[in-house]
Design a protein around this motif. Structure first.
Motif, PDB file in Angstrom:
ATOM      1  N   LYS A 150       0.827  -1.213   0.000  1.00  0.00           N
ATOM      2  CA  LYS A 150       0.000   0.000   0.000  1.00  0.00           C
ATOM      3  C   LYS A 150       0.862   1.265   0.000  1.00  0.00           C
ATOM      4  N   LYS A 151       1.907   1.246   0.816  1.00  0.00           N
ATOM      5  CA  LYS A 151       2.824   2.402   0.880  1.00  0.00           C
ATOM      6  C   LYS A 151       3.535   2.581  -0.458  1.00  0.00           C
ATOM      7  N   ALA A 152       3.887   1.470  -1.095  1.00  0.00           N
ATOM      8  CA  ALA A 152       4.546   1.553  -2.403  1.00  0.00           C
ATOM      9  C   ALA A 152       3.633   2.247  -3.412  1.00  0.00           C
ATOM     10  N   VAL A 153       2.373   1.854  -3.410  1.00  0.00           N
ATOM     11  CA  VAL A 153       1.406   2.439  -4.346  1.00  0.00           C
ATOM     12  C   VAL A 153       1.217   3.929  -4.042  1.00  0.00           C
ATOM     13  N   ALA A 154       1.132   4.270  -2.759  1.00  0.00           N
ATOM     14  CA  ALA A 154       0.965   5.686  -2.367  1.00  0.00           C
ATOM     15  C   ALA A 154       2.192   6.511  -2.756  1.00  0.00           C
ATOM     16  N   MET A 155       3.378   5.942  -2.522  1.00  0.00           N
ATOM     17  CA  MET A 155       4.608   6.660  -2.858  1.00  0.00           C
ATOM     18  C   MET A 155       4.710   6.828  -4.368  1.00  0.00           C
ATOM     19  N   ASN A 156       4.322   5.782  -5.084  1.00  0.00           N
ATOM     20  CA  ASN A 156       4.355   5.829  -6.552  1.00  0.00           C
ATOM     21  C   ASN A 156       3.452   6.954  -7.072  1.00  0.00           C
ATOM     22  N   LYS A 157       2.275   7.053  -6.485  1.00  0.00           N
ATOM     23  CA  LYS A 157       1.322   8.088  -6.895  1.00  0.00           C
ATOM     24  C   LYS A 157       1.879   9.477  -6.576  1.00  0.00           C
ATOM     25  N   ALA A 158       2.488   9.590  -5.400  1.00  0.00           N
ATOM     26  CA  ALA A 158       3.064  10.882  -4.997  1.00  0.00           C
ATOM     27  C   ALA A 158       4.205  11.294  -5.924  1.00  0.00           C
ATOM     28  N   CYS A 159       4.781  10.324  -6.616  1.00  0.00           N
ATOM     29  CA  CYS A 159       5.932  10.586  -7.490  1.00  0.00           C
ATOM     30  C   CYS A 159       5.538  10.853  -8.940  1.00  0.00           C
ATOM     31  N   GLU A 160       4.222  10.960  -9.194  1.00  0.00           N
ATOM     32  CA  GLU A 160       3.756  11.156 -10.578  1.00  0.00           C
ATOM     33  C   GLU A 160       4.461  12.307 -11.279  1.00  0.00           C
ATOM     34  N   GLY A 161       4.705  13.399 -10.536  1.00  0.00           N
ATOM     35  CA  GLY A 161       5.299  14.577 -11.159  1.00  0.00           C
ATOM     36  C   GLY A 161       6.816  14.525 -11.289  1.00  0.00           C
ATOM     37  N   ARG A 162       7.427  13.493 -10.774  1.00  0.00           N
ATOM     38  CA  ARG A 162       8.902  13.414 -10.846  1.00  0.00           C
ATOM     39  C   ARG A 162       9.341  12.935 -12.218  1.00  0.00           C
ATOM     40  N   GLU A 163      10.431  13.473 -12.685  1.00  0.00           N
ATOM     41  CA  GLU A 163      10.942  13.035 -13.987  1.00  0.00           C
ATOM     42  C   GLU A 163      11.583  11.668 -13.874  1.00  0.00           C
ATOM     43  N   GLU A 164      12.500  11.542 -12.924  1.00  0.00           N
ATOM     44  CA  GLU A 164      13.210  10.282 -12.732  1.00  0.00           C
ATOM     45  C   GLU A 164      12.471   9.459 -11.685  1.00  0.00           C
ATOM     46  N   PRO A 165      12.459   8.141 -11.843  1.00  0.00           N
ATOM     47  CA  PRO A 165      11.875   7.311 -10.788  1.00  0.00           C
ATOM     48  C   PRO A 165      12.617   7.524  -9.471  1.00  0.00           C
ATOM     49  N   LEU A 166      11.900   7.369  -8.382  1.00  0.00           N
ATOM     50  CA  LEU A 166      12.492   7.485  -7.050  1.00  0.00           C
ATOM     51  C   LEU A 166      13.013   6.111  -6.618  1.00  0.00           C
TER      52      LEU A 166
END
Ligand SMILES: *Cc1c(COP(=O)(O)O)cnc(C)c1O
Length: 222
Positions: free
Chosen positions: A92-108
């Motif tokens: 669940k945290k992975a999915v939330a973090m992924n969503k929060a990273c939508e605007g990032r150019e490079e993957p986190l």
């Protein structure tokens, strides 16, 4: 290099310098004793609730790897030079973090946190879930890059350098490598009391707080 805009007390800086030198020396000795020059270990200075001036002091001393505690995906995702988030402790945290990273150019880059000791006070997925959650991150979280596994482990498991929790994390990495073909995953394990044992088990990232900055002022939940 710009000078941090925080006043650093020279005596405090001397203390931190001595502590950093001691811990860095012990890390280097443990890495040398491990006898595999292809595996390096970075020392992450964890400042917890210590003042920014302590971080500035360590920075002025040339230290470059710092670990901070934050539980806010959105705030974290907006930090431009954030290098890795080590506490992805559920699918669940992975999915939330992924969503929060939508605007990032490079993957986190992220480490998946595994609760190797099974203690209720510790966060993390169960070791038995590691392949499933790693698979979900790799297949569905396009804004995350799985960089390694992280664990805390139980405090008592340090006798003779034998540590079943660290061994379990090593085994998780092996399972994930076999299942997903990820052969360069890091292991983040080892804190003030057990980083030498962790290095023996192959840790590539030790997170040391109180031995560098002094005792914690309160025990946060991990
Ligand atoms: C506080 C903390 C550390 C550092 O712990 P010390 O025992 O003070 O070295 C390392 N990792 C995590 C996740 C922490 O919260």
């Amino acid at each position: 290099m710009s000078t941090p805009a925080v006043a650093v007390d020279p005596l405090r800086k001397q203390d931190i310098a001595a502590n950093l030198a001691e811990i860095a020396g012990r890390v280097a000795a443990a890495v040398a004793a491990r006898g595999d020059p292809s595996v390096q270990t970075r020392l992450v200075a964890v400042s917890k609730t210590k003042p920014a001036s302590d971080i500035a002091a360590a920075y002025e001393l040339g230290h470059r790897h710092f670990g901070e505690n934050s539980n806010k995906c959105k705030a974290l995702a907006s930090v431009p030079n954030l290098w890795v988030v080590e506490t992805i402790d559920s699918a669940k945290k992975a999915v939330a973090m992924n969503k929060a990273c939508e605007g990032r150019e490079e993957p986190l880059s992220v480490f998946l946190q595994v609760n190797t000791s099974g203690e209720e006070s510790k966060s993390g997925i169960a070791a038995s879930e590691c392949v499933a959650v790693a698979t979900e991150i790799v297949q569905t979280c396009t804004k995350l890059r799985l960089k390694g596994l992280m664990t805390i482990g139980a405090a008592h498991n340090v006798h003779d350098g034998v540590n079943p929790d660290f061994e379990l994390l090593v085994n998780c990495r092996k399972q994930i490598a076999e299942a997903l073909g990820l052969n360069d995953l890091e292991l983040s394990m080892g804190m003030s009391d057990d980083f030498e044992a962790a290095i023996k088990y192959g840790s590539t990232n030790v997170r040391v707080g109180s031995s560098i900055f002094g005792a914690r002022s309160y025990p946060p939940k991990n």
